[in-house]
Design a protein around this motif. Structure first.
Motif, mmCIF file in Angstrom:
data_model
loop_
_atom_site.group_PDB
_atom_site.id
_atom_site.type_symbol
_atom_site.label_atom_id
_atom_site.label_comp_id
_atom_site.label_asym_id
_atom_site.label_seq_id
_atom_site.Cartn_x
_atom_site.Cartn_y
_atom_site.Cartn_z
ATOM 1 N N ILE A 309 0.867 -1.178 0.000
ATOM 2 C CA ILE A 309 0.000 0.000 0.000
ATOM 3 C C ILE A 309 0.904 1.228 0.000
ATOM 4 O O ILE A 309 1.758 1.377 0.903
ATOM 5 N N GLY A 310 0.752 2.059 -1.019
ATOM 6 C CA GLY A 310 1.601 3.239 -1.121
ATOM 7 C C GLY A 310 0.776 4.510 -1.167
ATOM 8 O O GLY A 310 -0.450 4.463 -1.319
ATOM 9 N N THR A 311 1.445 5.643 -1.072
ATOM 10 C CA THR A 311 0.721 6.915 -1.067
ATOM 11 C C THR A 311 0.107 7.227 -2.433
ATOM 12 O O THR A 311 -0.768 8.081 -2.549
ATOM 13 N N LYS A 312 0.555 6.532 -3.496
ATOM 14 C CA LYS A 312 -0.021 6.768 -4.827
ATOM 15 C C LYS A 312 -0.877 5.613 -5.317
ATOM 16 O O LYS A 312 -1.505 5.719 -6.363
ATOM 17 N N GLY A 313 -0.833 4.473 -4.621
ATOM 18 C CA GLY A 313 -1.628 3.334 -5.088
ATOM 19 C C GLY A 313 -1.171 2.018 -4.495
ATOM 20 O O GLY A 313 -0.384 2.003 -3.539
ATOM 21 N N GLU A 314 -1.668 0.950 -5.090
ATOM 22 C CA GLU A 314 -1.402 -0.399 -4.569
ATOM 23 C C GLU A 314 -0.684 -1.263 -5.600
ATOM 24 O O GLU A 314 -0.979 -1.182 -6.795
ATOM 25 N N LEU A 315 0.180 -2.117 -5.110
ATOM 26 C CA LEU A 315 0.868 -3.100 -5.946
ATOM 27 C C LEU A 315 0.605 -4.465 -5.319
ATOM 28 O O LEU A 315 0.889 -4.668 -4.133
ATOM 29 N N THR A 316 0.051 -5.386 -6.106
ATOM 30 C CA THR A 316 -0.307 -6.702 -5.562
ATOM 31 C C THR A 316 0.314 -7.800 -6.412
ATOM 32 O O THR A 316 0.287 -7.742 -7.646
ATOM 33 N N HIS A 317 0.883 -8.785 -5.732
ATOM 34 C CA HIS A 317 1.470 -9.934 -6.436
ATOM 35 C C HIS A 317 0.914 -11.209 -5.828
ATOM 36 O O HIS A 317 0.801 -11.327 -4.606
ATOM 37 N N ARG A 318 0.564 -12.159 -6.700
ATOM 38 C CA ARG A 318 0.065 -13.456 -6.245
ATOM 39 C C ARG A 318 0.770 -14.527 -7.050
ATOM 40 O O ARG A 318 0.851 -14.435 -8.283
ATOM 41 N N HIS A 319 1.293 -15.519 -6.344
ATOM 42 C CA HIS A 319 2.007 -16.605 -7.024
ATOM 43 C C HIS A 319 1.524 -17.932 -6.458
ATOM 44 O O HIS A 319 1.697 -18.199 -5.271
ATOM 45 N N VAL A 320 0.908 -18.741 -7.315
ATOM 46 C CA VAL A 320 0.574 -20.119 -6.939
ATOM 47 C C VAL A 320 1.767 -20.971 -7.352
ATOM 48 O O VAL A 320 2.119 -21.014 -8.539
ATOM 49 N N GLU A 321 2.404 -21.601 -6.378
ATOM 50 C CA GLU A 321 3.624 -22.374 -6.649
ATOM 51 C C GLU A 321 3.299 -23.859 -6.581
ATOM 52 O O GLU A 321 2.692 -24.308 -5.610
ATOM 53 N N VAL A 322 3.749 -24.598 -7.574
ATOM 54 C CA VAL A 322 3.612 -26.057 -7.499
ATOM 55 C C VAL A 322 5.008 -26.626 -7.726
ATOM 56 O O VAL A 322 5.513 -26.598 -8.842
ATOM 57 N N HIS A 323 5.652 -27.061 -6.675
ATOM 58 C CA HIS A 323 7.027 -27.527 -6.849
ATOM 59 C C HIS A 323 7.376 -28.571 -5.802
ATOM 60 O O HIS A 323 6.752 -28.659 -4.751
ATOM 61 N N GLY A 324 8.390 -29.344 -6.137
ATOM 62 C CA GLY A 324 8.965 -30.247 -5.148
ATOM 63 C C GLY A 324 8.150 -31.501 -4.906
ATOM 64 O O GLY A 324 6.938 -31.528 -5.067
ATOM 65 N N ILE A 325 8.859 -32.551 -4.539
ATOM 66 C CA ILE A 325 8.208 -33.803 -4.148
ATOM 67 C C ILE A 325 8.608 -34.042 -2.705
ATOM 68 O O ILE A 325 9.782 -34.201 -2.391
ATOM 69 N N PHE A 326 7.657 -33.987 -1.833
ATOM 70 C CA PHE A 326 7.974 -34.122 -0.418
ATOM 71 C C PHE A 326 7.116 -35.203 0.236
ATOM 72 O O PHE A 326 6.845 -35.151 1.416
ATOM 73 N N GLY A 327 6.643 -36.184 -0.533
ATOM 74 C CA GLY A 327 5.700 -37.152 0.015
ATOM 75 C C GLY A 327 4.325 -36.527 0.067
ATOM 76 O O GLY A 327 4.081 -35.449 -0.477
ATOM 77 N N GLY A 328 3.394 -37.220 0.710
ATOM 78 C CA GLY A 328 2.044 -36.683 0.806
ATOM 79 C C GLY A 328 1.346 -36.680 -0.556
ATOM 80 O O GLY A 328 1.887 -37.146 -1.554
ATOM 81 N N THR A 329 0.155 -36.125 -0.590
ATOM 82 C CA THR A 329 -0.651 -36.166 -1.814
ATOM 83 C C THR A 329 -1.115 -34.770 -2.175
ATOM 84 O O THR A 329 -1.738 -34.096 -1.364
ATOM 85 N N ARG A 330 -0.801 -34.322 -3.388
ATOM 86 C CA ARG A 330 -1.303 -33.020 -3.866
ATOM 87 C C ARG A 330 -2.587 -33.243 -4.652
ATOM 88 O O ARG A 330 -2.698 -34.210 -5.408
#
Ligand SMILES: NC(=O)c1ccc[n+]([C@@H]2O[C@H](COP(=O)([O-])OP(=O)(O)OC[C@H]3O[C@@H](n4cnc5c(N)ncnc54)[C@H](O)[C@@H]3O)[C@@H](O)[C@H]2O)c1
Length: 428
Positions: A309-330
């Motif tokens: 949040i800035g004095t002139k506006g907003e900057l938004t970033h969204r990143h959905v990451e799918v990486h790595g094998i760590f066991g478990g179930t995706r």
């Protein structure tokens, strides 16, 4: 340049393969060192060229005999201080995996050795190098959204990646500092770097809400074993890590465990786990900005959301990451996705084109390796991090953990290591 690596587990491979592959024409990996003989031998066999191997007990002798210019430290976090300080005192520069240390005492030891020797310490904050995150820094530094006054930053670790911190050494605070230090040091470093500021006050709350014996009971896993390898419920558990099914995990950990008792597949619902899985912190910075930060390790998706949040506006970033094998179930069908939007006051919201990256951690790792081992060091983005950046990143986490344990008292990170007020330790 001559390099030695201590810690031949999963992470060191990136450095070893770079030194023995892409950068072999200008650098030499002269030694590998580890406390586990099997992992040490495996690493030497995978190096693709002859490299001397040393047991951890021979670390000092290794440096004396093989004379590396730089020691790369990729051991569990609580051992970093010992090896970083010893390497510096022996006249070497150090590249240390994050987090630089797990507590203020270890940090003081590293700072004292660095000040005494004047040698270079580099902390590998690879997250800085992802093109999208570098772009956020550029947009903020250009003043596009004016003066940043507040940040809302959430990091979601999914039930595959997040669960992995509860299976092995990370699960005890004395080994990792807990996730506020081990994992969030990446995120706190990003905040410091994006804002070009340092933390001046931290308050936080934390809990262990999901990776608990009660959750196991709720999932129908009452009577589970202490590790997946001998758990009778392994077929019923979405969190199971079956190392025997994965050639990499089998060779790296399963076939080496008899030597040191390092079991990589401990039950994520064990009562004896000593770290939390849910965190909220509020951070005040020395430039007047504040940040709300949330981290949790049992999210339905993996990635980050940040709004500046800035004095002139907003900057938004969204990143959905799918990486790595760590066991478990995706869940099936998950895909990487990244958006950055800029919304200036009086203008419609617009999408920002994100530069493409390729390679691990969203293209960050190859760029970092080039910065570490390549010819030119003209990084205009200031992404290389030294002991000062490493220090401020973990001080936020150590302060947040202290605040959470005290029931939410405000903690000044600088008060944890009084020497940080010295001019030499201004933000690097
Ligand atoms: N930047 C990143 O994205 C990133 C990703 C993964 C790990 N890491 C960091 O890398 C480091 C290593 O993590 P990892 O996942 O490879 O762990 P790991 O458990 O796979 O490997 C650690 C290695 O260190 C060895 N070791 C343990 N104690 C030792 C000691 N006292 N002396 C010498 N060797 C010892 C173990 O035998 C093992 O081979 C950690 O600090 C971690 O935070 C960073």
């Amino acid at each position: 340049m001559r390099y030695a690596i201590i810690g031949c587990g999963s992470r060191h491979r990136m450095f070893r393969d770079a030194l023995c592959g892409t950068y072999a024409d200008r650098h030499e990996l002269v030694a590998l060192c580890d406390s586990n003989p099997s992992r040490l031998a495996l690493s030497a066999a995978e190096a693709g060229r002859p490299v001397a191997t040393w047991p951890a007990s021979g670390f000092a002798q290794m440096i004396a005999d093989t004379r590396p210019d730089t020691v790369i430290v990729a051991t569990p976090d609580h051992t970093h201080a010992e090896y970083v300080a010893a390497a510096l005192e022996a006249g070497c520069d150090v590249i240390c995996e994050k987090p630089l240390a797990t507590n203020a005492d270890e940090l003081r030891r590293i700072l004292a050795a660095q000040a005494r020797t004047g040698r270079q310490v580099t902390v590998t904050f690879n997250y800085r190098y992802s093109p999208a995150r570098t772009q956020l820094r550029e947009i903020i530094a250009a003043g596009t959204i004016g003066r940043v006054t507040a940040v809302d930053f959430r990091w979601h670790l999914d039930r595959v990646h997040g669960a992995d911190y509860f299976r092995r050494w990370h699960r005890q605070k004395e080994n990792s500092g807990g996730l506020l230090v081990h994992k969030a040091s990446h995120h706190f470093d990003l905040l410091n770097w994006w804002l070009d500021a340092r933390p001046s006050q931290v308050t936080a709350a934390s809990s262990r809400a999901f990776y608990t014996p009660e959750t196991a009971v709720g999932l129908g896993l009452a009577g589970h074993g202490t590790r997946c390898a001998d758990c009778r419920l392994v077929e019923d558990c979405d969190f199971a890590l079956v190392m025997d099914d994965d050639p990499n995990l089998r060779r790296l950990y399963r076939e080496a465990e008899a030597e040191d008792g390092y079991n990589r597949d401990l039950c994520v619902f064990d009562d004896e786990i000593g770290i939390e899985d849910t965190f909220q912190a509020q951070i005040r910075f020395d430039n007047g900005a504040t940040a709300n930060y949330t981290l949790y390790a049992y999210a339905p998706w993996e990635g980050l959301e940040v709004t500046f949040i800035g004095t002139k506006g907003e900057l938004t970033h969204r990143h959905v990451e799918v990486h790595g094998i760590f066991g478990g179930t995706r869940p099936p069908g998950e895909e990487e996705a990244m958006t950055t939007t800029l919304h200036l006051a009086g203008e419609p919201m617009r999408a920002v084109r994100i530069p493409e990256g390729s390679g691990d951690h969203g293209g960050a790792d190859p760029l970092m390796l080039e910065d570490l081992f390549g010819d030119g060091h003209d990084d205009a983005h200031g992404r290389a991090s030294d002991h000062r950046a490493g220090m401020w990143a973990i001080l936020t986490g150590i302060a947040a953990d202290a605040s959470a344990l005290s029931g939410g008292a405000a903690v000044d990170p600088a008060s944890l290591v009084p020497a940080v007020h010295s001019p030499g330790l201004a933000m690097g």
